[in-house]
Design an enzyme around this catalytic site. Structure first.
Site, short mmCIF file in Angstrom:
data_model
loop_
_atom_site.label_atom_id
_atom_site.label_comp_id
_atom_site.label_asym_id
_atom_site.label_seq_id
_atom_site.Cartn_x
_atom_site.Cartn_y
_atom_site.Cartn_z
N ASP A 59 -6.76 -6.98 3.78
CA ASP A 59 -8.14 -6.10 3.13
C ASP A 59 -9.05 -7.32 2.37
O ASP A 59 -10.23 -7.04 2.51
CB ASP A 59 -7.39 -5.29 1.94
CG ASP A 59 -8.43 -4.61 1.29
OD1 ASP A 59 -9.48 -4.45 1.86
OD2 ASP A 59 -8.41 -4.44 -0.18
N TYR A 105 0.78 -1.26 -0.16
CA TYR A 105 0.14 0.14 -0.02
C TYR A 105 0.82 1.23 0.03
O TYR A 105 0.02 2.28 0.04
CB TYR A 105 -0.92 0.14 1.01
CG TYR A 105 -2.42 -0.54 1.12
CD1 TYR A 105 -2.21 -2.26 0.79
CD2 TYR A 105 -3.51 -0.04 0.60
CE1 TYR A 105 -3.39 -2.82 0.66
CE2 TYR A 105 -4.49 -0.73 0.62
CZ TYR A 105 -4.59 -1.93 0.55
OH TYR A 105 -5.78 -2.64 0.34
N ASP A 123 -4.13 -18.42 0.34
CA ASP A 123 -5.20 -19.21 -0.32
C ASP A 123 -5.99 -20.24 0.50
O ASP A 123 -7.07 -20.27 0.36
CB ASP A 123 -4.62 -19.72 -1.48
CG ASP A 123 -3.15 -20.44 -1.43
OD1 ASP A 123 -2.81 -20.67 -0.18
OD2 ASP A 123 -2.77 -20.99 -2.34
N LYS A 140 2.32 -15.59 1.94
CA LYS A 140 2.27 -16.02 0.79
C LYS A 140 3.85 -16.60 0.38
O LYS A 140 4.48 -16.22 -0.52
CB LYS A 140 1.76 -15.58 -0.41
CG LYS A 140 1.39 -16.25 -1.79
CD LYS A 140 0.44 -17.45 -1.67
CE LYS A 140 0.64 -18.12 -2.96
NZ LYS A 140 -0.12 -19.53 -2.82
N ASP A 173 -12.98 -8.60 3.64
CA ASP A 173 -14.32 -8.24 2.78
C ASP A 173 -14.94 -10.03 2.84
O ASP A 173 -16.21 -10.16 2.83
CB ASP A 173 -14.01 -7.87 1.37
CG ASP A 173 -14.27 -6.46 1.31
OD1 ASP A 173 -14.19 -5.70 2.32
OD2 ASP A 173 -14.96 -5.82 0.55
C1 IPM Z 1 -10.78 -0.63 2.97
C2 IPM Z 1 -10.50 -0.20 1.65
C3 IPM Z 1 -9.43 0.51 1.37
C4 IPM Z 1 -8.26 -0.34 1.50
C5 IPM Z 1 -9.11 1.04 -0.06
C6 IPM Z 1 -10.10 2.23 -0.13
C7 IPM Z 1 -8.02 1.82 -0.23
O1 IPM Z 1 -10.77 -1.30 0.85
O2 IPM Z 1 -10.66 0.04 4.05
O3 IPM Z 1 -10.76 -2.00 3.20
O4 IPM Z 1 -7.81 -1.29 0.50
O5 IPM Z 1 -7.54 -0.54 2.56
MN MN Z 2 -11.46 -3.22 1.77
#
Ligand code: IPM
Ligand code: MN
Ligand code: NAD
Length: 344
Positions: free
Chosen positions: A240, A132, A216, A183, A244
């Site tokens: 990240d 990042y 993975d 990884k 999700d």
């Molecule tokens: C999160 C978002 C951010 C990240 C993006 C918007 C840069 O996806 O906070 O999870 O990848 O950290």
């Molecule tokens: Mn995110």
């Protein structure tokens, strides 16, 4: 008395933060706020993203930052969002991105046969380096021979401090298992560092079972056997993606909360979701993630009772089906806020 900087941000960010603030006004009426006009509108108006003097104020004058989301289709490459969101994380050195995956009601879990008992773990995502940092470059751009390089940064200090944070959390919360995910089988330099430092750090926590999974397999196991996890610790990018996925296990991004922390220095609280331009301005956004984020903030401020009250009111909304459309309910954003307030 604590003072909170509020950055509602873009799209549904401001819609859900408004509801989060309503809840906070009930459970912690003494908190004081200052709103900051940062985001796409401001950027398009005068080019401002995250000025150093504002950041300095966050450091010195506030106990926490409560943030919505940044991202707006009108801004090319979302330049402002990167500067504000990643700027907060990097420049305040908020190295812990703490993202709980705690299912509050069984019916919102998409996994067959899994419920609250099985889906209850936390992710410690490294938040200041990895993929990042933006270090890299492009060469021979727009030609057939072009090259794009994105460097992954892994520092010994950066790796060690997030690993220790994960173990410290496990120890403080009676969690028996930490799993580090990388990884290293493909990324031989940076992730070999993670493996080596992990083994060293784990020695300081002999009562905790320290395991390892390549990312993975970790993704697969989160779906197959989420009960295998108490604490997952991983790098910025994998964290990240895994969070999700983790949000899907608890009912989706509308329920996923996060904290960005540098202990004793600064803290910023934001839902995991983004600005969701596809539903912005339509009274469709689920405000519960922002409320559970407020709950994390209250806990950080030492207000455990208020934090629990918020989580419990959210849980009861889920139980009663008093939720927004993406969860099968029929409430709009404001009505979902009303439903939580009614249960406080
Ligand atoms: C999160 C978002 C951010 C990240 C993006 C918007 C840069 O996806 O906070 O999870 O990848 O950290
Ligand atoms: Mn995110
Ligand atoms: P997103 O999280 O905004 O949306 C993904 C999907 O989930 C969309 O279909 C959206 O409608 C839905 N969704 C998200 N939050 C919801 C909620 N509270 N209630 C109901 N549905 C919800 O991710 P994206 O579409 O990839 O990103 C949109 C913008 O947000 C991009 O500019 C991205 O970079 C930015 N973003 C910002 C942050 C942040 O500021 N913390 C986090 C993630 C993404």
């Amino acid at each position: 008395m604590s003072r909170i900087a509020v950055l509602p941000g873009d799209g549904i960010g401001s819609e859900v933060i408004e509801q989060g603030l309503r809840v906070l006004s009930v459970v912690a009426p003494d908190l004081t706020y200052e709103h900051f006009d940062l985001g796409a509108d401001r950027y398009l108006r005068d080019g401002t993203t995250l000025p150093e003097d504002v950041l300095q104020r966050f450091r010195n004058e506030f106990d926490a930052v409560y943030l919505g989301a940044f991202g707006d289709p009108r801004v090319p490459n979302n330049e402002h969002a990167k500067e504000i969101l990643l700027g907060m994380r990097f420049r305040l050195d908020l190295y812990i991105n703490f993202r709980p995956c705690k299912l509050l009601d069984d019916r919102y879990c998409p996994l067959r046969g899994k419920g609250r008992k099985e889906v209850n773990f936390v992710v410690f995502r490294e938040n200041t380096e990895g993929m990042y940092t933006g270090i890299g470059g492009q060469f021979k751009r727009d030609s057939e021979d072009e090259i794009a390089i994105e460097q992954e940064i892994n520092t010994r200090k950066g790796v060690e401090r997030i690993l220790r944070a994960a173990f410290d959390y496990a120890r403080a919360h009676g969690k028996k298992r930490v799993c580090m995910s990388d990884k290293a089988n493909a990324m031989r330099h940076g992730h070999e560092l993670w493996q080596r430092v992990y083994k060293l750090v784990a020695k300081d926590y002999p009562e905790i079972q320290a395991s390892h999974l390549y990312v993975d397999v970790a993704a697969m196991k989160m779906v197959q056997t989420p009960e295998a996890f108490d604490v997952i610790v991983t790098n910025n990018l994998f964290g990240d993606i895994l969070t999700d996925l983790g949000s899907a296990l608890i009912g989706g991004l509308g329920l996923a909360a996060s904290a960005n922390i540098n202990p004793g220095v600064a803290a910023m609280f934001e839902p995991v979701h983004g600005s969701a331009p596809d539903i912005a301005g339509k009274n469709l956004a689920n405000p519960l993630a922002a409320m559970l984020t407020a709950s994390l903030m209250l806990e950080h401020l030492g207000r455990k009772d208020a934090a629990f009250r918020v989580e419990e009111a959210v849980r009861r909304c889920l139980e009663d089906g008093a939720v927004t459309r993406e969860l099968g309910g029929n409430l709009g954003t404001t009505a979902a806020g009303d439903a939580v307030l009614a249960r406080l």
